[in-house]
Design an enzyme around this catalytic site. Structure first.
Site, PDB file in Angstrom:
ATOM      1  N   GLU A   1       8.332  -0.563  -4.195  1.00 61.18           N
ATOM      2  CA  GLU A   1       7.566  -0.793  -2.963  1.00 61.18           C
ATOM      3  C   GLU A   1       6.696   0.394  -2.542  1.00 61.18           C
ATOM      4  O   GLU A   1       6.820   0.885  -1.423  1.00 61.18           O
ATOM      5  CB  GLU A   1       8.527  -1.114  -1.808  1.00 61.18           C
ATOM      6  CG  GLU A   1       9.321  -2.370  -2.040  1.00 61.18           C
ATOM      7  CD  GLU A   1      10.300  -2.652  -0.909  1.00 61.18           C
ATOM      8  OE1 GLU A   1      10.367  -3.797  -0.485  1.00 61.18           O
ATOM      9  OE2 GLU A   1      11.003  -1.712  -0.463  1.00 61.18           O
TER      10      GLU A   1
HETATM   11  C1  TNX Z   1      13.745  -4.573  -0.596  1.00 57.09           C
HETATM   12  S1  TNX Z   1      15.061  -3.982  -3.147  1.00 57.09           S
HETATM   13  C2  TNX Z   1      13.922  -3.220  -0.825  1.00 57.09           C
HETATM   14  C3  TNX Z   1      14.677  -2.410   0.148  1.00 57.09           C
HETATM   15  C4  TNX Z   1      15.074  -3.198   1.355  1.00 57.09           C
HETATM   16  C5  TNX Z   1      15.548  -4.573   0.944  1.00 57.09           C
HETATM   17  C6  TNX Z   1      16.047  -5.391   2.101  1.00 57.09           C
HETATM   18  C7  TNX Z   1      14.163  -2.861  -3.134  1.00 57.09           C
HETATM   19  C8  TNX Z   1      14.033  -2.214  -4.414  1.00 57.09           C
HETATM   20  N1  TNX Z   1      13.555  -2.576  -1.990  1.00 57.09           N
HETATM   21  O1  TNX Z   1      13.916  -1.286   0.519  1.00 57.09           O
HETATM   22  O2  TNX Z   1      16.105  -2.511   1.996  1.00 57.09           O
HETATM   23  O3  TNX Z   1      14.495  -5.236   0.312  1.00 57.09           O
HETATM   24  O4  TNX Z   1      16.627  -6.586   1.660  1.00 57.09           O
END
Ligand code: TNX
Length: 507
Positions: A320
């Site tokens: 992300e």
């Molecule tokens: C996605 S999973 C994210 C996290 C969040 C989560 C909440 C991932 C690699 N990144 O930063 O906490 O969703 O469900």
């Protein structure tokens, strides 16, 4: 030996379902004062014997001696932990990968003895958990007993994990130890700790005290934070190691770094510390490769983390990053991977990092099913393993159902059956055979702040994911699981774990 796919649930409600289960005739085995734990005279098996003896003392209230060698004459009853060298002792087929072989075991219980046989101490621990699950509730006299049975078992996957986010909300070592106990009960062998994020930095790094000093105390919503001390960390690793759970530490880079930007001003282009962040947005923070402080930071943090890690893996995050062009992202992930490899560890990274050309032997962790998986397939073809954490099945921060008071729902709601009824081979079509190294559940803690809330999200779903990761496809079915898992709730109550009575099960 005959093998029943579905053990008689009233008698032997094992979770995860073992490969072969056979009830045997005869009287039950009873734990009573005088019971001893007998272990093969090999140093690496002793900690397992001590663990089992402590467990029995905890359950029954009397002290239990550990004896090396053979069962002493006149012994009332013995739990025998036997390390074998011949793979035939656990019915291991030729060519079984080493990470599966080390967890293989058999358990044979008759009126006099409970014998656990394995090729490695890890298998002794898995077998001891099976034995533990076979115990009946204490009878009127307070004795714990076990019906006679034989189990021969090994896992489907070598990596059976749980990822715990201690960055959004902090969980103290005592809580993490309870998480390790629970994971180990269900034969999980990896605890992945998400140690840093925008809201806090939880792990001490030698030479960088400002990380935990400035960004330890913060958490989501201004809740109290915290950080592990070096001593806490060492103790956690030891506690996990005794249970044959490998800790995989994650420092999330190059995004999810606001806590670092807050603690280390030089990581910001304007040289000023970022403000504390207590919200729950993702994707806004980032490292900047061309600042003079960035590479030394990567080297010190990842080198330091590797030096504090007994297991073979360090997780560098990679997820992300929404505010960086692809070229800089790739160079940053490569720089991070280079530090991990230089420190003698293998890289784990979230699926986004697959585009960076990770070193062979790295593990790509898949989570987002909304994205294409071409880069993950390409990484697998180039020699990386794939770890499956499909959010719509194993993100245990998702609500059980729409009105559930805790959790989130961006990947949908996940009731117990949804966490159970999926097939790892179907998640990413076109993967080369054996690319999937395993399955890992994840619990993110934006909405979860207390141990009670944490365990209510984990149970019963963690047991479902554990069975997906351990049990061969032909060995599992929802109806059988639903019956077996119901027989575990008294143990959760007894151990003080909060859990959610999912309505699909008659508890
Ligand atoms: C996605 S999973 C994210 C996290 C969040 C989560 C909440 C991932 C690699 N990144 O930063 O906490 O969703 O469900």
């Amino acid at each position: 030996m005959s093998d029943h796919a579905v053990p008689d649930p009233d008698e032997l409600p094992f979770v995860p379902a073992p490969l072969h289960v056979e009830r045997r005739p005869g009287d039950p085995f009873r734990l009573r004062p005088g019971t001893v734990v007998v272990v093969s005279p090999r140093a690496e098996a002793v900690s397992t014997a001590v663990l089992v003896a402590e467990r029995i003392t905890h359950m029954c209230g009397f002290p239990v001696a550990v004896v090396q060698g053979s069962v002493p004459a006149g012994t009332e009853g013995a739990v025998v932990l036997r390390l074998a060298t011949d793979p035939a002792a656990v019915d291991l087929p030729p060519g079984t990968p080493p990470d599966v072989a080390e967890d293989a075991y058999r358990v044979d219980v008759d009126a006099h003895r409970a014998v656990v046989t394995a090729l490695a101490p890890a298998g002794l621990v898995r077998g001891a958990r099976t034995l533990q699950q076979a115990s009946r509730r204490p009878d009127a006299d307070g004795w714990w007993s076990f019906p006679p049975f034989t189990v021969v078992d090994r896992p489907r996957f070598g990596w059976r994990g749980l990822s715990l986010d201690v960055a959004r909300h902090f969980f103290a070592p005592a809580v993490v130890r309870r998480v390790i106990d629970l994971a180990s009960t269900y034969k999980l062998n990896v605890l992945h700790l998400h140690l840093t994020d925008d809201q806090g930095w939880r792990v001490p790094i030698a030479g960088r005290p400002e990380l935990t000093e400035r960004s330890g105390p913060t958490a989501v919503d201004g809740d109290p934070g915290g950080a592990y001390t070096a001593a806490d960390w060492t103790e956690l690793l030891a506690y996990a190691a005794t249970r044959h759970v490998t800790v995989v530490p994650e420092v999330d880079l190059p995004g999810h770094v606001n806590a670092a930007l807050h603690a280390v001003p030089e990581l910001n282009p304007d040289g000023r510390p970022a403000a504390v962040y207590t919200g729950t947005d993702v994707g806004f923070s980032r490292l900047t490769l061309d600042l003079p402080a960035t590479r030394p930071f990567l080297a010190q943090v990842l080198g330091g983390l590797a030096a504090m890690t007994t297991g073979p893996f360090v997780h560098v995050g990679g997820d992300e990053v929404l505010t960086m062009d692809r070229d800089e992202y790739v160079r940053l992930v490569r720089a991070a991977a280079t530090e991990v490899v230089a420190a003698g560890k293998r890289v784990v990274a979230w699926q986004e990092a697959a585009v960076a050309g990770l070193p062979r032997g790295s593990v790509v962790q898949l989570w987002d099913e909304r994205e294409g998986h071409e880069a993950v397939v390409a990484a697998a073809r180039a020699g990386c393993g794939v770890l499956l954490s499909p959010a719509s099945r194993v993100y245990l921060d998702m609500r059980y159902e729409p009105s559930f008071p805790l959790g989130t729902d961006w990947a949908g709601t996940i009731d117990l059956r949804r966490a159970y009824e999926w097939e790892p081979d179907d998640v990413v079509p076109d993967l080369p055979p054996r690319a999937v190294v395993g399955v890992e559940a994840a619990v993110w803690t934006e909405t979860i702040r207390t141990p009670e809330e944490l365990f209510r999200m984990l149970l019963p779903r963690l047991a479902a994911v554990a069975e997906v990761a351990w049990s061969a496809p032909g060995r599992r079915s929802w109806d059988s699981f639903a019956t077996r898992v119901a027989a575990h709730s008294w143990r959760w109550d007894q151990a003080g774990y909060a859990w959610h009575p999912d309505p699909a099960v008659t508890w």
